[in-house]
Scaffold this active site. Structure first.
Site, PDB file in Angstrom:
ATOM      1  N   HIS A 201       0.754  -1.110   0.012  1.00  0.00           N
ATOM      2  CA  HIS A 201       0.339  -0.026  -0.091  1.00  0.00           C
ATOM      3  C   HIS A 201       1.126   1.123   0.232  1.00  0.00           C
ATOM      4  CE1 HIS A 201      -3.581  -2.522   1.807  1.00  0.00           C
ATOM      5  NE2 HIS A 201      -3.386  -2.237   0.541  1.00  0.00           N
ATOM      6  N   ASP A 297      -0.674   1.563   7.982  1.00  0.00           N
ATOM      7  CA  ASP A 297       0.585   0.890   7.482  1.00  0.00           C
ATOM      8  C   ASP A 297       1.726   1.018   7.284  1.00  0.00           C
ATOM      9  OD1 ASP A 297      -1.354  -1.176   6.737  1.00  0.00           O
ATOM     10  OD2 ASP A 297      -2.341  -0.359   4.564  1.00  0.00           O
TER      11      ASP A 297
END
Length: 359
Positions: A201, A297
């Site tokens: 990501h 993340d």
């Protein structure tokens, strides 16, 4: 034996999909969400409509609530389906209400979920005899809106690890009816380093900043953001993760292998494989950089990986570059805000001591 009762903590995409799925499988499910506005559409409907699976239908949950105590009372399994940034809050709240015999499954643990959870429960003086495990990802690629949960893909295999490691077999057996795709990871170090969200990501989001801000994310995230060049950078950072796993003596699959295992993806590189995952096709980019693909993340995924790299004395230039870039773009100090060796309870340990600790 009485049928299991589940609590699902988290009213977002994954939590709604899981709650509806478990309910339609015939189980009693309590759904907890901290913020009432998130579950307001569910309370108004009185149900969740599940779409995209063989279990499509209207799921009337046992309870939808903002009261954590009521949500977990009398349940056997507590699924924590929340952003990793909320794990600390939930662990603190649960420390006062957990009962002997309950099982907690953090889904997913991101990097170090169980380690952080266990440390908080210990620091808070929780004495309940519970089992704690983490999966390496969500079970589904899904989106939920206005009480409709749509599952676009179900992962074929889902690794899970517990701490202590010896608990995982009984947890897999316990959940066999609802999640037969669960497979054992050796320990929570292996599961932590199997966090592919932190690899897939952040690069794709940060290097699409101009496009995201110009369009409000009106393009396909996986299909359009992960170009051939971005795919190469993802592969380089993945190589650092695999290096780290080797240095820590654990095995984890590459992004390439995982895409094949989870979704049957094919292709010679990450760019090609992503485009064969049909579950990714309908997923748009986030409308702003202030999304979980960065705010979760990076601090809860990449930062603890970079910390572990320091623990074993290896270089991780791509990880550190992306952490620094995100910190600058978001005006945050992600290295301080994220999971550190200290917050995971493993600072100062040697590799051998770390193994004994998680074993």
């Amino acid at each position: 034996m009485d049928k299991m009762r589940f609590a699902v903590l988290g009213g977002g995409n994954g939590g709604q999909a899981m709650s509806a799925y478990l309910t339609l499988k015939g189980y009693e499910v309590n759904l907890y969400e901290r913020y009432e506005n998130v579950i307001a559409p569910l309370l108004e409907r009185g149900s969740i409509e599940l779409q995209g699976t063989s279990l499509n239908g209207t799921a009337k949950l046992n309870l939808i609530t903002t009261d954590l105590v009521k949500a977990v009372e009398g349940t056997d399994v507590i699924f924590v389906v929340l952003p990793a940034t909320a794990h600390g809050y939930v662990a603190n709240e649960l420390s006062e209400v957990l009962k002997d015999g309950q099982v907690i499954v953090i889904c997913p643990g991101s990097t170090g979920g169980v380690l952080e959870f266990k440390k908080i429960l210990k620091d808070k003086g929780c004495t309940a005899k519970v089992k704690i495990a983490e999966t390496t990802s969500l079970f589904y690629a899904c989106r939920s809106e206005n009480g409709i949960a749509n599952i676009s893909g179900v992962k074929k295999v889902m690794p899970i690890a517990s701490m202590p490691s010896s608990d995982v077999d009984s947890i897999i057996e316990m959940l066999e009816d609802v999640y037969p795709q669960l497979v054992k990871e050796d320990n929570v170090i292996a599961s932590s380093l199997s966090n592919l969200n932190a690899i897939l990501h952040p690069i794709a989001v940060l290097l699409s900043t101009g496009w995201i801000e110009a369009t409000g994310g009106k393009f396909r995230f996986y299909y359009d953001s992960i170009t051939p060049s971005i795919g190469k950078l993802i592969e380089r950072m993945d190589a650092e993760r695999l290096n780290l796993a080797e240095a820590l003596g654990v095995h984890t699959k590459s992004v390439m292998e995982s895409l094949e295992t989870y979704y049957g993806a094919t292709g010679d590189n990450v760019y090609e494989r992503v485009r064969t995952v049909k579950a990714y096709e309908p997923i748009n980019a986030p409308p702003t950089l202030n999304s979980r693909l960065v705010t979760e993340d990076i601090p809860m995924g990449l930062v603890p990986m970079a910390e572990m790299a320091k623990l074993v004395g290896i270089e991780a230039p791509m990880m550190n570059l992306i952490i620094d870039l995100a910190s600058q773009l978001m005006d945050k100090e992600y290295r301080k805000e994220g999971r550190t060796l200290e917050s995971l309870g493993i600072d100062g340990l040697s590799i051998d001591e770390l193994y004994e600790f998680v074993k």
